[in-house]
Design an enzyme around this catalytic site. Structure first.
Site, PDB file in Angstrom:
ATOM      1  N   ASP A 102      76.896  43.792  -2.356  1.00 27.61           N
ATOM      2  CA  ASP A 102      75.839  43.298  -3.068  1.00 27.61           C
ATOM      3  C   ASP A 102      75.068  44.224  -3.861  1.00 27.61           C
ATOM      4  O   ASP A 102      74.354  43.571  -4.714  1.00 27.61           O
ATOM      5  CB  ASP A 102      74.793  42.503  -2.012  1.00 27.61           C
ATOM      6  CG  ASP A 102      74.326  43.378  -0.947  1.00 27.61           C
ATOM      7  OD1 ASP A 102      74.976  44.627  -0.846  1.00 27.61           O
ATOM      8  OD2 ASP A 102      73.597  43.162  -0.122  1.00 27.61           O
TER       9      ASP A 102
ATOM     10  N   ASP B 224      67.960  50.647   5.949  1.00 24.70           N
ATOM     11  CA  ASP B 224      68.695  49.787   6.818  1.00 24.70           C
ATOM     12  C   ASP B 224      69.178  50.685   7.875  1.00 24.70           C
ATOM     13  O   ASP B 224      69.319  50.033   8.983  1.00 24.70           O
ATOM     14  CB  ASP B 224      69.823  48.741   6.294  1.00 24.70           C
ATOM     15  CG  ASP B 224      69.277  47.744   5.232  1.00 24.70           C
ATOM     16  OD1 ASP B 224      68.074  47.442   5.700  1.00 24.70           O
ATOM     17  OD2 ASP B 224      69.980  47.366   4.249  1.00 24.70           O
TER      18      ASP B 224
END
Length: 710
Positions: free
Chosen positions: A51, A426
Site C-alpha cells: 500500500d 506501526d
C-alpha cells in the site's frame, strides 16, 4: 529577524557523483502487503503489491523479493501506493500496476505503470482519475484485469469513478457505460473461464463498492457492452475476493465494509453458473460464539484438485485471523492456523505479533502444496500446505527477505553504542547493532506500536528518549536504547491528540515534549512532571509536522519550528519559555543542531538551506543549495574537524542526495538515479563511520548508502 531572508544566488555546478552502494537496513517486512498475484503459466513468477512501498517480484532461486519501484522519486512518491497489479497470461514479461495512493483532493493523479521486462523498467501513462493504494478498499480485488483473450485490452475497476477500459495496453482509457450509478466505486473486475465456442466472448464480472438497493455483483456476456446483475446473489455485503475453481464454480468472500478495518460481518458463497444456484459455505459458524465478529477476504484454489479451496477471515481481532481449507468444495473446513508452527527466525520482532489483515492468500499453481498469505506486517509462506493429521498444521515461515516496507519517522546515529536507532510507524522501531539482520531483541517495546520520534543527549549519547503508543506515550533509556523505562507522566494532549515529538537536552537533564495539536511542555525531573512552556505555539495538524529539537552542545537550548507559518522559536531556559527568533518564507524537513558547535542549527527549506550563527538567530542561507528537503550529520571525513553533511535537496538544478565534507561549501552527489525511494522523511549520516548515510523512507524502510569499494 522576523521575515528576513538572504538573497538567492546561483549555485555552482556540482562535481561528478561519488559511487555509492545502496541497500536496506534489514528489518524484514513491517508493512501491509495488500495483494499477491501468481502468473498462471510461468513457473515461479510471483508478484506482491504493497500500500505504500511499491511492488515486488519474488526470486525463487534466492528466496528473496526484488523491489520494482525504487526509481520513483519525491515528485512521484504517491505512485508507490499500488492499488492493483495485473499480469498478461500469455506474456510473462508484461506486468501492469494501477498506481496512486490517495483519491482526496490533495492526492496526486494516478498512473498506469507498464513493464515489458518483469518490472525492470516501466513506462508511465497518466490516468484521468485518482486511486486509493493506501485507502480503504485497497485490500479488495484485483481491480485491474488483462483480458485473457486480448492482451491489448485492460479493465480497471476504480474506487470512485466506475469501470474503465483500455484497448491500447494501458496507454489510453475510456469510461464504460453501465447501469449502476454514475461514478460508483468498484471492488474488483475479473473474467470467467474460456467458453466452449471460440467465437463466444468470455463472461466478465464486476462488483460495486457500496451496499445499497443496487445489486453488488454484475456480469457481461458481450465484452462489457451491457451488464446484468447476478440473480439470487447475497445482499448486505460487499465482495472482497472472487474466483473460479477448476470445476468452473464461482466462489466469493464478503464483508460488510470495504476494509481492511471495520469489518464486523461477512460470508462465503459459491455460485454454480450451470445451475444458477447459490450455496452458503461460511465456515466461521463452526468456531463458536467466543470468536469476535469478522468478515472474509482471502480466497485461493488448488488447480489440481477441483474441490480444494482456501478462505481467510478479516478483522477477527480475537483471537486473530483464521485460514480455513476445504477439500470438499466448502462443505467442511479445517484450520491452517490452529495447529501451525510459526518460524520467526528471519524477523524476531514478529514473535509477539498476531496475524491480522489476511486479505489475500495465494497457492502456487505449479506447486500447489506451497502457499503465501499477506498480513498487516508482511508475508508468510509454507512449503507444505496440507496438514499431516488433526494435530499438526503447516509450518509457516515469515518470508520477507528483500521486502522492506516501513514508514520511518526518525533515525539517530549516536557517536557511541549502536550505530543506528529508529522510530517507525506501526512496529515501533529498533536498535540496530548489525545493519544486515533484523535485531534479535525485536522492537524497542518487544511488540507492535508506533514510535513518533527518538532522540539522544548530545553530551551523554547513551541517554535517550522516545515517544510512542501506549499508556506512558514516552520512554527513557540510560543504556543507548538496549532497555527502556516508561516515563511516569505525560502532557494531557499526548493522551488526547497523540504523542508527537520529544527532545532531550545535551546534558540529559531536561526534556521538551511537543504533543500533536498542542504547545510544548518541559520537564526537569526525568518526566515525573511536565509544565507547559511559555509560548504562543500549537503544533500543526495534518501531513505537515512541527518539530522540537535540542541543541547538541548548549544544555538549556531547544528549538521549535512551525511549517505552516514558517515561524522558528528558541528557548534558552531549558524549554520553560520560547521566543520567536525568525520567520522563514517556507520550511521543509527536520531542523538539525550541529553536533559540535552550540547555537548552530541547520534548517532545510524548499528555498534553500539556512544555518544560524547564534542560537536560533542570524540565519544565513547557503548559496550552494537551491532547495533542501532533509539534512543530517555524520562522522567527519579523515583530516576534517567538522562533521560531514548529508542533504536531500536540489543543487544547480539537480535533485538528489549529496554529501559535503566542508560544512556545505561544496557538495558531492552520491545518489543513484535508479534508487530514489519515493518521499524521504529522514536523512542522517552515521556518527561512527565516515561516508555512511541513512535514508528514512515513506514505505521502503531504512536505506543505507556506503561508498563503493574498489
Amino acid at each position: 529577524m522576523a521575515g528576513w531572508s538572504a538573497p538567492v544566488l546561483t549555485a555552482a555546478p556540482p562535481p561528478a557523483s561519488a559511487v555509492y552502494d545502496w541497500n536496506n537496513v534489514v528489518i524484514g517486512g513491517g508493512g501491509y502487503v495488500s495483494g499477491l498475484v501468481f502468473h498462471p503459466t510461468e513457473p515461479g513468477l510471483l508478484y506482491a503489491r504493497t500500500d505504500v512501498g511499491g511492488a515486488y517480484r519474488y526470486i525463487p532461486g534466492e528466496s528473496r523479493w526484488l523491489p520494482l519501484n525504487d526509481d520513483l522519486g519525491r515528485n512521484q512518491a504517491e505512485l508507490t501506493g499500488i492499488f492493483s497489479l495485473a499480469l498478461d497470461p500469455h506474456d510473462p514479461e508484461r506486468v501492469y500496476l494501477a498506481a496512486g495512493s490517495y483519491a482526496q483532493t490533495w492526492g496526486d493523479p494516478a498512473a498506469l505503470l507498464r513493464s515489458e521486462d518483469r518490472g525492470a523498467t516501466w513506462t508511465s501513462f497518466p490516468l484521468p482519475f485518482k486511486l486509493g493504494g493506501n485507502a480503504d478498499g485497497r485490500n479488495t480485488g484485483e481491480h485491474l484485469l488483462v483480458h485473457p483473450d486480448h492482451g491489448e485490452t485492460l479493465w480497471l475497476a476504480t474506487p470512485h469513478d466506475g469501470l474503465w477500459r483500455s484497448d491500447t495496453y494501458g496507454e489510453t482509457w475510456q469510461a464504460v457505460t453501465a447501469p449502476w450509478p454514475e461514478g460508483a466505486g468498484l471492488t474488483l473486475v475479473f473474467a470467467g473461464p474460456a467458453p466452449a465456442a471460440a467465437t463466444t466472448p468470455r463472461l466478465l464480472y464486476a462488483a460495486l463498492a457500496e451496499i445499497s438497493d443496487t445489486p453488488v455483483l454484475w456480469q457481461s456476456a458481450d465484452d462489457g457492452v451491457t451488464w446484468t446483475p447476478l440473480l439470487g446473489q447475497p445482499t448486505r455485503f460487499l465482495v472482497h475476493q472472487a474466483g473460479f475453481d477448476p470445476a468452473g464454480r464461482l466462489y466469493f468472500t464478503y464483508g460488510n465494509n470495504l476494509g481492511p478495518n471495520d469489518i464486523t460481518a461477512g460470508a462465503c458463497w459459491r455460485f454454480d453458473p450451470t445451475r444458477q444456484a447459490w450455496t452458503n459455505l461460511t465456515p466461521a459458524l463452526a468456531d463458536g460464539a467466543a470468536i469476535a465478529p469478522h468478515g472474509f477476504a482471502g480466497l485461493a484454489f488448488d488447480p489440481t484438485a477441483p474441490n480444494a479451496v482456501i478462505v481467510t477471515s478479516l478483522d477477527r481481532w480475537k483471537p486473530g485471523d483464521q485460514i480455513w481449507r476445504s477439500t470438499d468444495g466448502g462443505e467442511t473446513w479445517a484450520s491452517l492456523v490452529d495447529h501451525a508452527t510459526w518460524d520467526h527466525s528471519s524477523a524476531p520482532y514478529t514473535a509477539p505479533f498476531f496475524i491480522h489483515w489476511i486479505t489475500d492468500i495465494a497457492v502456487d499453481p505449479h506447486h500447489p502444496q506451497q502457499a503465501w498469505f499477506v498480513t498487516g506486517y508482511g508475508l508468510w509462506h509454507t512449503r507444505h500446505l496440507a496438514p499431516t493429521d488433526d494435530r499438526t498444521g503447516p509450518v509457516w515461515e515469515f518470508a520477507n527477505a528483500g521486502l522492506e516496507e516501513t514508514v520511518i519517522d526518525e533515525l539517530v546515529s549516536p557517536p557511541v553504542g549502536a550505530p543506528l536507532l529508529s522510530a517507525i510507524g506501526d512496529i515501533g522501531g529498533f536498535r540496530h547493532d548489525d545493519l544486515t539482520r533484523s535485531p534479535p531483541a525485536g522492537t524497542h517495546a518487544q511488540g507492535p506500536g508506533t514510535s513518533s520520534t527518538i532522540d539522544y543527549a548530545g553530551g551523554h549519547p547513551l541517554e535517550m528518549v522516545r515517544t510512542h503508543r501506549g499508556p506512558a506515550h514516552a520512554s527513557r533509556s540510560h543504556d543507548g536504547g538496549r532497555t527502556w523505562t516508561p516515563l511516569a507522566s505525560h502532557p494531557p494532549e499526548a493522551e488526547t491528540h497523540g504523542p508527537g515529538r520529544v527532545a532531550i537536552s545535551a546534558d540529559a537533564a531536561r526534556m521538551v515534549w511537543l504533543p500533536k495539536n498542542a504547545g510544548p511542555y518541559a520537564s526537569d525531573d526525568g518526566g515525573a512532571s511536565w509544565q507547559a512552556s511559555d509560548v504562543e505555539f500549537t503544533s500543526s495538524a495534518g501531513h505537515l509536522t512541527s518539530y522540537v529539537i535540542a541543541d547538541r552542545v548548549a544544555p538549556n537550548v531547544f528549538y521549535l519550528s512551525d511549517p505552516v507559518t514558517g515561524r522558528f522559536f528558541t528557548s534558552l531556559d531549558g524549554g520553560a519559555s520560547f521566543a520567536l527568533t525568525t520567520t522563514f518564507a517556507a520550511l521543509g524537513g527536520i531542523p538539525r543542531a550541529g553536533p559540535r558547535e552550540g547555537g548552530r542549527v541547520w534548517v532545510p527549506s524548499p528555498r534553500g538551506l539556512y544555518v544560524s550563527t547564534r542560537p536560533g538567530r542570524n540565519f544565513q542561507r547557503l548559496t550552494t543549495v537551491d532547495a533542501a528537503y532533509q539534512i543530517g550529520f555524520g562522522h567527519a571525513a579523515p583530516g576534517r574537524s567538522r562533521d560531514a553533511l548529508y542533504l536531500h535537496g536540489r543543487i544547480a538544478g539537480r535533485e538528489g542526495i549529496f554529501r559535503s565534507d566542508d560544512s556545505g561549501q561544496t557538495w558531492l552527489p552520491i545518489d543513484d538515479p535508479a534508487r530514489r525511494y519515493g518521499w524521504l522523511r529522514v536523512v542522517i549520516g552515521d556518527s561512527q563511520t565516515y561516508g555512511r548515510v541513512y535514508l528514512g523512507t515513506s514505505g521502503r524502510g531504512i536505506i543505507v548508502g556506503e561508498p563503493s569499494r574498489p
